[in-house]
Design a protein around this motif. Structure first.
Motif, PDB file in Angstrom:
ATOM      1  N   TYR A 172      34.766  46.376  30.878  1.00  0.00           N
ATOM      2  CA  TYR A 172      35.189  45.873  29.737  1.00  0.00           C
ATOM      3  C   TYR A 172      36.045  44.605  30.452  1.00  0.00           C
ATOM      4  O   TYR A 172      35.081  42.953  30.427  1.00  0.00           O
ATOM      5  CB  TYR A 172      36.524  46.295  29.412  1.00  0.00           C
ATOM      6  CG  TYR A 172      37.136  45.643  28.709  1.00  0.00           C
ATOM      7  CD1 TYR A 172      37.056  45.547  27.502  1.00  0.00           C
ATOM      8  CD2 TYR A 172      38.691  45.579  29.288  1.00  0.00           C
ATOM      9  CE1 TYR A 172      37.274  44.498  26.576  1.00  0.00           C
ATOM     10  CE2 TYR A 172      39.401  44.289  28.301  1.00  0.00           C
ATOM     11  CZ  TYR A 172      38.909  44.378  26.681  1.00  0.00           C
ATOM     12  OH  TYR A 172      39.925  43.156  26.300  1.00  0.00           O
ATOM     13  N   SER A 173      36.336  44.780  31.991  1.00  0.00           N
ATOM     14  CA  SER A 173      37.108  43.636  32.515  1.00  0.00           C
ATOM     15  C   SER A 173      36.110  42.623  32.881  1.00  0.00           C
ATOM     16  O   SER A 173      36.145  41.210  33.245  1.00  0.00           O
ATOM     17  CB  SER A 173      37.658  43.487  33.652  1.00  0.00           C
ATOM     18  OG  SER A 173      38.682  44.588  32.627  1.00  0.00           O
ATOM     19  N   PHE A 174      34.861  43.476  33.932  1.00  0.00           N
ATOM     20  CA  PHE A 174      34.016  42.509  34.629  1.00  0.00           C
ATOM     21  C   PHE A 174      33.586  41.867  33.333  1.00  0.00           C
ATOM     22  O   PHE A 174      32.850  40.561  33.495  1.00  0.00           O
ATOM     23  CB  PHE A 174      32.839  43.480  35.050  1.00  0.00           C
ATOM     24  CG  PHE A 174      32.310  42.578  36.074  1.00  0.00           C
ATOM     25  CD1 PHE A 174      32.325  40.669  36.715  1.00  0.00           C
ATOM     26  CD2 PHE A 174      31.110  42.808  36.788  1.00  0.00           C
ATOM     27  CE1 PHE A 174      31.866  40.908  37.511  1.00  0.00           C
ATOM     28  CE2 PHE A 174      30.254  42.321  36.945  1.00  0.00           C
ATOM     29  CZ  PHE A 174      30.269  40.965  37.703  1.00  0.00           C
ATOM     30  N   ASN A 175      33.323  42.039  32.314  1.00  0.00           N
ATOM     31  CA  ASN A 175      31.655  41.830  30.752  1.00  0.00           C
ATOM     32  C   ASN A 175      32.655  40.493  30.153  1.00  0.00           C
ATOM     33  O   ASN A 175      32.285  39.293  29.961  1.00  0.00           O
ATOM     34  CB  ASN A 175      31.683  42.327  29.655  1.00  0.00           C
ATOM     35  CG  ASN A 175      31.084  41.726  29.123  1.00  0.00           C
ATOM     36  OD1 ASN A 175      29.646  41.585  29.376  1.00  0.00           O
ATOM     37  ND2 ASN A 175      30.922  42.123  27.298  1.00  0.00           N
ATOM     38  N   LEU A 176      34.370  40.137  30.507  1.00  0.00           N
ATOM     39  CA  LEU A 176      35.470  39.108  30.261  1.00  0.00           C
ATOM     40  C   LEU A 176      35.413  38.207  31.408  1.00  0.00           C
ATOM     41  O   LEU A 176      34.681  36.964  31.074  1.00  0.00           O
ATOM     42  CB  LEU A 176      36.824  39.884  29.934  1.00  0.00           C
ATOM     43  CG  LEU A 176      37.109  40.719  28.515  1.00  0.00           C
ATOM     44  CD1 LEU A 176      38.329  41.588  28.939  1.00  0.00           C
ATOM     45  CD2 LEU A 176      36.707  39.851  27.268  1.00  0.00           C
ATOM     46  N   ILE A 177      35.215  38.613  32.140  1.00  0.00           N
ATOM     47  CA  ILE A 177      34.828  37.460  33.168  1.00  0.00           C
ATOM     48  C   ILE A 177      33.637  37.138  33.678  1.00  0.00           C
ATOM     49  O   ILE A 177      33.488  35.459  33.681  1.00  0.00           O
ATOM     50  CB  ILE A 177      35.424  38.214  34.672  1.00  0.00           C
ATOM     51  CG1 ILE A 177      36.496  38.398  34.988  1.00  0.00           C
ATOM     52  CG2 ILE A 177      35.148  36.718  35.903  1.00  0.00           C
ATOM     53  CD1 ILE A 177      37.913  37.328  34.450  1.00  0.00           C
ATOM     54  N   LYS A 178      32.304  37.394  33.011  1.00  0.00           N
ATOM     55  CA  LYS A 178      31.272  36.787  32.834  1.00  0.00           C
ATOM     56  C   LYS A 178      30.577  35.979  32.347  1.00  0.00           C
ATOM     57  O   LYS A 178      30.535  35.014  31.583  1.00  0.00           O
ATOM     58  CB  LYS A 178      29.804  38.546  33.101  1.00  0.00           C
ATOM     59  CG  LYS A 178      29.592  38.496  35.340  1.00  0.00           C
ATOM     60  CD  LYS A 178      28.562  39.836  34.803  1.00  0.00           C
ATOM     61  CE  LYS A 178      28.501  40.145  33.452  1.00  0.00           C
ATOM     62  NZ  LYS A 178      26.697  40.945  33.582  1.00  0.00           N
ATOM     63  N   LYS A 179      31.825  36.300  30.880  1.00  0.00           N
ATOM     64  CA  LYS A 179      31.888  35.844  30.072  1.00  0.00           C
ATOM     65  C   LYS A 179      32.093  34.129  30.038  1.00  0.00           C
ATOM     66  O   LYS A 179      31.792  33.156  29.269  1.00  0.00           O
ATOM     67  CB  LYS A 179      32.422  35.758  28.426  1.00  0.00           C
ATOM     68  CG  LYS A 179      31.291  37.611  27.762  1.00  0.00           C
ATOM     69  CD  LYS A 179      31.881  38.139  26.779  1.00  0.00           C
ATOM     70  CE  LYS A 179      31.127  39.181  25.978  1.00  0.00           C
ATOM     71  NZ  LYS A 179      30.750  39.593  25.065  1.00  0.00           N
ATOM     72  N   SER A 180      33.401  34.491  30.628  1.00  0.00           N
ATOM     73  CA  SER A 180      34.542  33.157  31.142  1.00  0.00           C
ATOM     74  C   SER A 180      33.456  32.323  31.948  1.00  0.00           C
ATOM     75  O   SER A 180      33.505  31.124  31.728  1.00  0.00           O
ATOM     76  CB  SER A 180      35.843  33.766  31.499  1.00  0.00           C
ATOM     77  OG  SER A 180      36.416  33.948  31.129  1.00  0.00           O
ATOM     78  N   ALA A 181      32.541  32.977  32.590  1.00  0.00           N
ATOM     79  CA  ALA A 181      31.647  31.626  33.525  1.00  0.00           C
ATOM     80  C   ALA A 181      31.144  31.287  32.783  1.00  0.00           C
ATOM     81  O   ALA A 181      30.426  30.139  32.967  1.00  0.00           O
ATOM     82  CB  ALA A 181      31.039  33.360  34.635  1.00  0.00           C
ATOM     83  N   VAL A 182      30.265  31.514  31.523  1.00  0.00           N
ATOM     84  CA  VAL A 182      29.497  30.996  31.140  1.00  0.00           C
ATOM     85  C   VAL A 182      30.096  29.992  29.926  1.00  0.00           C
ATOM     86  O   VAL A 182      29.197  28.647  29.244  1.00  0.00           O
ATOM     87  CB  VAL A 182      28.818  31.912  29.557  1.00  0.00           C
ATOM     88  CG1 VAL A 182      27.647  31.359  28.573  1.00  0.00           C
ATOM     89  CG2 VAL A 182      27.641  32.726  30.624  1.00  0.00           C
TER      90      VAL A 182
END
Length: 417
Positions: free
Chosen positions: A163-173
């Motif tokens: 969950y959290s890693f997916n949020l951070i990766k989307k932030s990178a996008v």
């Protein structure tokens, strides 16, 4: 245990984190230059690929059994609820305060992901070794508490690295889209007043660099729309099954993260007796492998904390987070979530979902009260976005944690007594 004993127990692990963070901050400055940005990024990769999987596997293999996994079924539900409510209120905070688009995922992650492993291990061990502990004999308490904390670390690691890693990766996008939008700002050659400081190298006269903030440029800037990959025109939208396949692919990719794989492996080796006997015990034929993995895992906490301190130097200089956002995260983690946690645990206990062990119930309550997971800092370093803002959030949430954990620990002891 009186109030002063609770104060000492709660403060010790937090003070340890702050001391090592201070050392990391000094190592990240130009005075020592022992931990520059490139070194921190490389060290984070090692933590992600080696140290964190090692500590999770070693802890679970040594302490968790199949009977424990069955009887502790409510703990994954409890941790899931901390992420659910934390993420919900973090999303509300983002909608109200409107931070930069590429920081919204970070704010939600910091609101939902607690330090369910490293800090919990330290807290439980400190409470159990105190004289007059309400949880019985210190040795028994420490052994059982280590099992609870290790299982919490494994389950929490699964939630964090999905969950959290997916949020951070989307932030990178979002951050890449944000930078591309800034680079494509329209510049009118005929209107010198529309020039921007982003192109200041081209705007020099005898007096130096021209900085203009004319109304024309502001109007053009306001027209820019930062598009997320999810904003697809109707005619370009994929079919339903394509969306399902994409979601499943993302889930599989997150599960394949080394910490998550290590957690699953640790649970399997801990639950299957003959596999556990291969690694654990003085007669175990492969005990040297377990010892080596434990040795690697011991580097996790100091490395993550040093990196946190090194990032803090940059964060204090370049953070774009507003003070109300920081206050909002603190309120979510130390006011809203603990109150919800008391209601959840008391309700679960009244329905007979929980074992009678008060230490187990105490762990469930503390899971709603912990500061943000330091693993989030590793994630921001891995995707190279939001490190400065993450460090500032860590600073203030861990300072407040020294007082919040003390206060709530006292309340939890009183409730369980």
């Amino acid at each position: 245990m009186g109030f002063l004993s609770f104060l000492e127990v709660a403060l010790m692990p937090i003070i340890e984190v702050l001391i090592i963070t201070t050392l990391g901050a000094y190592m990240g400055t130009g005075h020592s230059n022992l931990l520059p940005a490139d070194a921190r990024k490389s060290l984070n990769k090692i933590v992600f690929m080696v140290f964190t999987p090692a500590i999770m596997f070693a802890s679970l293999v040594k302490t968790v059994t199949l009977e424990d996994i069955i009887s502790w079924w409510f703990m994954p539900v409890n941790i899931g609820l901390t992420f659910l409510f934390g993420g919900l209120f973090g999303w509300i905070l983002v909608k109200i305060m409107k931070p930069e688009p590429y920081l919204q995922g970070l704010v939600i992650a910091m609101s939902s992901a607690g330090n369910l492993g490293n800090l919990l291990l330290i807290i439980v061990h400190a409470i159990c070794r105190e004289k007059g502990s309400p949880f019985g004999d210190g040795h028994v308490c420490s052994a059982v508490g280590l099992s609870y904390a290790s299982f919490s670390m494994a389950v929490g690691g699964f939630y964090i690295w999905t969950y959290s890693f997916n949020l951070i990766k989307k932030s990178a996008v979002e951050y890449e889209t944000y930078k591309e939008s800034l680079e494509k700002l329209p510049i009118k050659d005929s209107d010198e007043s529309a020039k921007t400081p982003l192109l200041k190298a081209q705007n020099k006269d005898e007096g130096g660099i021209v900085f203009s903030t004319s109304r024309t440029f502001k109007q053009e800037q306001e027209k820019i729309i930062i598009r997320s990959p999810r904003c697809i025109p109707a005619e370009e939208k994929p079919k339903f099954w394509d969306l399902v396949k994409g979601v499943l692919h993302d889930i599989v990719e997150e599960i394949k993260a080394p910490p998550t794989l290590a957690a699953f492996a640790g649970l399997i080796f801990g639950a299957v007796g003959w596999l556990k006997n291969l690694l654990v015990g003085v007669e175990a034929p492969l005990r040297v492998i377990q010892s080596s993995i434990e040795l690697l895992g011991e580097g996790t906490i100091p490395c993550i904390t040093l990196i946190l301190g090194g990032n803090l130097v940059q964060g204090l200089r370049s953070s774009k987070l507003k003070i109300p956002v920081i206050v909002g995260v603190i309120v979510i983690r130390y006011v809203i979530l603990p109150v919800i946690g008391i209601g959840v645990v008391r309700a679960a206990n009244s329905f007979g979902f929980l074992p009678s062990d008060p230490l187990y119930q105490y762990i469930l309550l503390v899971q709603f009260t912990l500061p943000p997971a330091m693993t989030v800092g590793t994630m921001t370093q891995l995707v190279d976005v939001g490190q400065a803002e993450c460090s500032v959030l860590f600073l203030w949430t861990y300072v407040v944690a020294a007082f919040a954990l003390t206060a709530w620990s006292t309340v939890y002891m009183w409730i369980l007594s």
